[in-house]
Design a protein around this motif. Structure first.
Motif, PDB file in Angstrom:
ATOM      1  N   LEU A 157       0.828  -1.207   0.000  1.00 57.68           N
ATOM      2  CA  LEU A 157       0.000   0.000   0.000  1.00 57.68           C
ATOM      3  C   LEU A 157       0.862   1.257   0.000  1.00 57.68           C
ATOM      4  CD1 LEU A 157      -2.799  -0.982   2.561  1.00 57.68           C
ATOM      5  CD2 LEU A 157      -3.019  -0.791   0.077  1.00 57.68           C
ATOM      6  N   ALA A 158       1.940   1.246   0.783  1.00 59.44           N
ATOM      7  CA  ALA A 158       2.823   2.417   0.841  1.00 59.44           C
ATOM      8  C   ALA A 158       3.465   2.690  -0.514  1.00 59.44           C
ATOM      9  CB  ALA A 158       3.894   2.205   1.909  1.00 59.44           C
ATOM     10  N   LEU A 159       3.918   1.644  -1.189  1.00 60.33           N
ATOM     11  CA  LEU A 159       4.530   1.823  -2.507  1.00 60.33           C
ATOM     12  C   LEU A 159       3.508   2.358  -3.511  1.00 60.33           C
ATOM     13  CD1 LEU A 159       6.639  -1.467  -2.698  1.00 60.33           C
ATOM     14  CD2 LEU A 159       7.533   0.866  -2.481  1.00 60.33           C
ATOM     15  N   ALA A 160       2.274   1.844  -3.440  1.00 54.75           N
ATOM     16  CA  ALA A 160       1.242   2.300  -4.374  1.00 54.75           C
ATOM     17  C   ALA A 160       0.863   3.753  -4.118  1.00 54.75           C
ATOM     18  CB  ALA A 160       0.008   1.398  -4.263  1.00 54.75           C
ATOM     19  N   VAL A 161       0.647   4.106  -2.858  1.00 54.55           N
ATOM     20  CA  VAL A 161       0.261   5.483  -2.527  1.00 54.55           C
ATOM     21  C   VAL A 161       1.395   6.456  -2.820  1.00 54.55           C
ATOM     22  CG1 VAL A 161      -0.397   7.020  -0.627  1.00 54.55           C
ATOM     23  CG2 VAL A 161      -1.435   4.756  -0.813  1.00 54.55           C
ATOM     24  N   ASN A 162       2.624   6.026  -2.570  1.00 54.27           N
ATOM     25  CA  ASN A 162       3.762   6.911  -2.798  1.00 54.27           C
ATOM     26  C   ASN A 162       3.948   7.249  -4.282  1.00 54.27           C
ATOM     27  OD1 ASN A 162       6.133   8.263  -1.576  1.00 54.27           O
ATOM     28  ND2 ASN A 162       7.300   6.862  -2.861  1.00 54.27           N
ATOM     29  N   ARG A 163       3.469   6.394  -5.193  1.00 51.56           N
ATOM     30  CA  ARG A 163       3.611   6.623  -6.625  1.00 51.56           C
ATOM     31  C   ARG A 163       2.504   7.500  -7.193  1.00 51.56           C
ATOM     32  NH1 ARG A 163       6.984   3.353  -9.596  1.00 51.56           N
ATOM     33  NH2 ARG A 163       5.596   3.581 -11.404  1.00 51.56           N
ATOM     34  N   LEU A 164       1.462   7.750  -6.390  1.00 54.10           N
ATOM     35  CA  LEU A 164       0.352   8.563  -6.883  1.00 54.10           C
ATOM     36  C   LEU A 164       0.794  10.000  -7.122  1.00 54.10           C
ATOM     37  CD1 LEU A 164      -2.589   7.306  -4.629  1.00 54.10           C
ATOM     38  CD2 LEU A 164      -2.194   6.776  -7.037  1.00 54.10           C
ATOM     39  N   ARG A 165       0.282  10.599  -8.169  1.00 57.75           N
ATOM     40  CA  ARG A 165       0.582  11.988  -8.479  1.00 57.75           C
ATOM     41  C   ARG A 165      -0.572  12.914  -8.115  1.00 57.75           C
ATOM     42  NH1 ARG A 165       4.622  10.195  -8.075  1.00 57.75           N
ATOM     43  NH2 ARG A 165       6.347   9.909  -9.563  1.00 57.75           N
ATOM     44  N   PHE A 166      -1.709  12.349  -7.765  1.00 61.04           N
ATOM     45  CA  PHE A 166      -2.855  13.166  -7.340  1.00 61.04           C
ATOM     46  C   PHE A 166      -3.647  12.369  -6.302  1.00 61.04           C
ATOM     47  CE2 PHE A 166      -4.211  10.542 -10.844  1.00 61.04           C
ATOM     48  CZ  PHE A 166      -5.461  10.088 -10.468  1.00 61.04           C
ATOM     49  N   ALA A 167      -4.373  13.071  -5.457  1.00 62.51           N
ATOM     50  CA  ALA A 167      -5.235  12.481  -4.423  1.00 62.51           C
ATOM     51  C   ALA A 167      -4.459  11.572  -3.472  1.00 62.51           C
ATOM     52  CB  ALA A 167      -6.403  11.719  -5.054  1.00 62.51           C
ATOM     53  N   GLN A 168      -3.162  11.847  -3.291  1.00 61.31           N
ATOM     54  CA  GLN A 168      -2.373  11.001  -2.400  1.00 61.31           C
ATOM     55  C   GLN A 168      -2.860  11.112  -0.960  1.00 61.31           C
ATOM     56  OE1 GLN A 168       2.038  11.332  -0.818  1.00 61.31           O
ATOM     57  NE2 GLN A 168       2.094  10.599  -2.952  1.00 61.31           N
ATOM     58  N   ALA A 169      -3.172  12.343  -0.527  1.00 62.83           N
ATOM     59  CA  ALA A 169      -3.654  12.543   0.844  1.00 62.83           C
ATOM     60  C   ALA A 169      -4.973  11.813   1.077  1.00 62.83           C
ATOM     61  CB  ALA A 169      -3.806  14.034   1.131  1.00 62.83           C
ATOM     62  N   PHE A 170      -5.835  11.783   0.046  1.00 67.99           N
ATOM     63  CA  PHE A 170      -7.124  11.100   0.180  1.00 67.99           C
ATOM     64  C   PHE A 170      -6.932   9.609   0.402  1.00 67.99           C
ATOM     65  CE2 PHE A 170     -10.380   8.580  -2.041  1.00 67.99           C
ATOM     66  CZ  PHE A 170     -11.491   8.897  -1.271  1.00 67.99           C
ATOM     67  N   PHE A 171      -6.133   8.969  -0.440  1.00 70.52           N
ATOM     68  CA  PHE A 171      -5.936   7.530  -0.308  1.00 70.52           C
ATOM     69  C   PHE A 171      -5.158   7.187   0.961  1.00 70.52           C
ATOM     70  CE2 PHE A 171      -6.796   7.793  -4.870  1.00 70.52           C
ATOM     71  CZ  PHE A 171      -7.716   6.770  -5.002  1.00 70.52           C
TER      72      PHE A 171
END
Length: 311
Positions: A101-115
């Motif tokens: 989950l950390a790797l997936a969220v860290n790669r997000l370019r938008f809505a990172q705080a939401f996820f």
């Protein structure tokens, strides 16, 4: 004489009375910690050397008899094996899910705080409430339970998830509820570790021809998360030792607690607060459990080299 007293007072209070204000703010919490944590712990150790049935003020000293009785009790040793099985399930599963989950969220370019908030939200949920939801709604043993409903769509038979011991389906219920509750918390720890990895390492790896993905993760990301990984594993093992709420609320009913999947804290609960209310025996078991936790934690820390200076 007066000068000495003023000097001593000034030394105790500190510059601009900083020491005084420190104790004004910290003192009440320190007193509460001592009264409600350290005093009960010390009294529990004291009780473990006495025959304390239905009393917290014993008079009959029995020495190490309570400890020998606990170590010779097959039910207590069986509860320790239950902890071992639970640890073998929950520690690798939580570690892998939280890191993923950390790797997936860290790669997000938008809505990172939401996820990040969505995945962390279950950590704020009560273990009791989550256990009841799992027991009454998801893994209910009748056809109206969500798990049995899904099985029915594929032609599967209804399963009594919490009472079936061959195979032991209750482990699926226990592990999934703990996994849902704590994966988000450890994801935050891994996210903090990922954000500390210098971007220059990835740039240098790209220049050297390293391919993004598994190769970069194996040789850069995962080694850089070593300190975080050690802390996560230590916390997971300690929390596994303290498992109580989900076991008790999932498996107990009006008839009591079943003889299987009984972790140490559940066994000690029935020993100290059950019909016999043997507080001396329960205190001895609690001390043994605390010593096991301490030994395992120290052994893990030394095995992983926690606190060791990097060469």
């Amino acid at each position: 004489m007066q000068r000495t007293q003023r000097s001593l007072t000034a030394r105790l209070l500190g510059p601009q009375n900083r020491n005084l204000w420190f104790w004004v703010f910290v003192g009440p919490f320190a007193i509460g910690l001592a009264l409600f944590t350290y005093v009960p712990l010390a009294w529990s150790v004291y009780l473990s050397f006495f025959d304390a049935h239905n009393t917290v003020s014993p008079t009959h000293f029995v020495g190490l008899d309570n400890y020998l009785s606990m170590l010779g009790d097959s039910a207590f040793t069986s509860s320790l094996w239950t902890f071992v099985v639970f640890t073998l399930f929950i520690v690798p599963a939580t570690y892998a899910l939280a890191l993923g989950l950390a790797l997936a969220v860290n790669r997000l370019r938008f809505a990172q705080a939401f996820f990040r908030s969505v995945f962390f939200l279950p950590a704020a949920c009560s273990y009791v409430v989550a256990a009841l939801v799992w027991k009454l709604s998801i893994f209910n043993g009748v056809r109206f339970g969500l798990a049995n409903t899904v099985l029915g769509w594929f032609g599967g038979d209804q399963t009594a998830w919490l009472s079936t011991t061959h195979p032991p389906w209750y482990w699926l219920v226990i592990v999934t509820v703990r996994l849902w509750l704590q994966a988000g918390f450890y994801m935050i720890l891994f996210l903090a570790g990922l954000q500390r990895v210098p971007i220059q390492l990835y740039e240098a790896a790209a220049v050297d021809g390293a391919r993004a993905g598994w190769q970069t993760f194996r040789h850069i990301t995962f080694p850089a998360l070593r300190a975080t990984s050690v802390a996560v594993v230590l916390l997971l093992v300690i929390n596994a030792f303290q498992a109580f709420d989900e076991f008790y609320n999932l498996l107990s009913d009006s008839r009591g607690y079943p003889p299987y999947a009984r972790p140490p804290l559940v066994y000690l609960y029935y020993t100290a607060l059950g019909q016999g209310q043997n507080l001396g025996l329960g205190s001895a078991g609690a001390v043994i459990l605390a010593l096991i936790v301490a030994v395992v934690t120290v052994a893990q820390a030394r095995w992983f080299g926690l606190g060791r200076k990097e060469a």
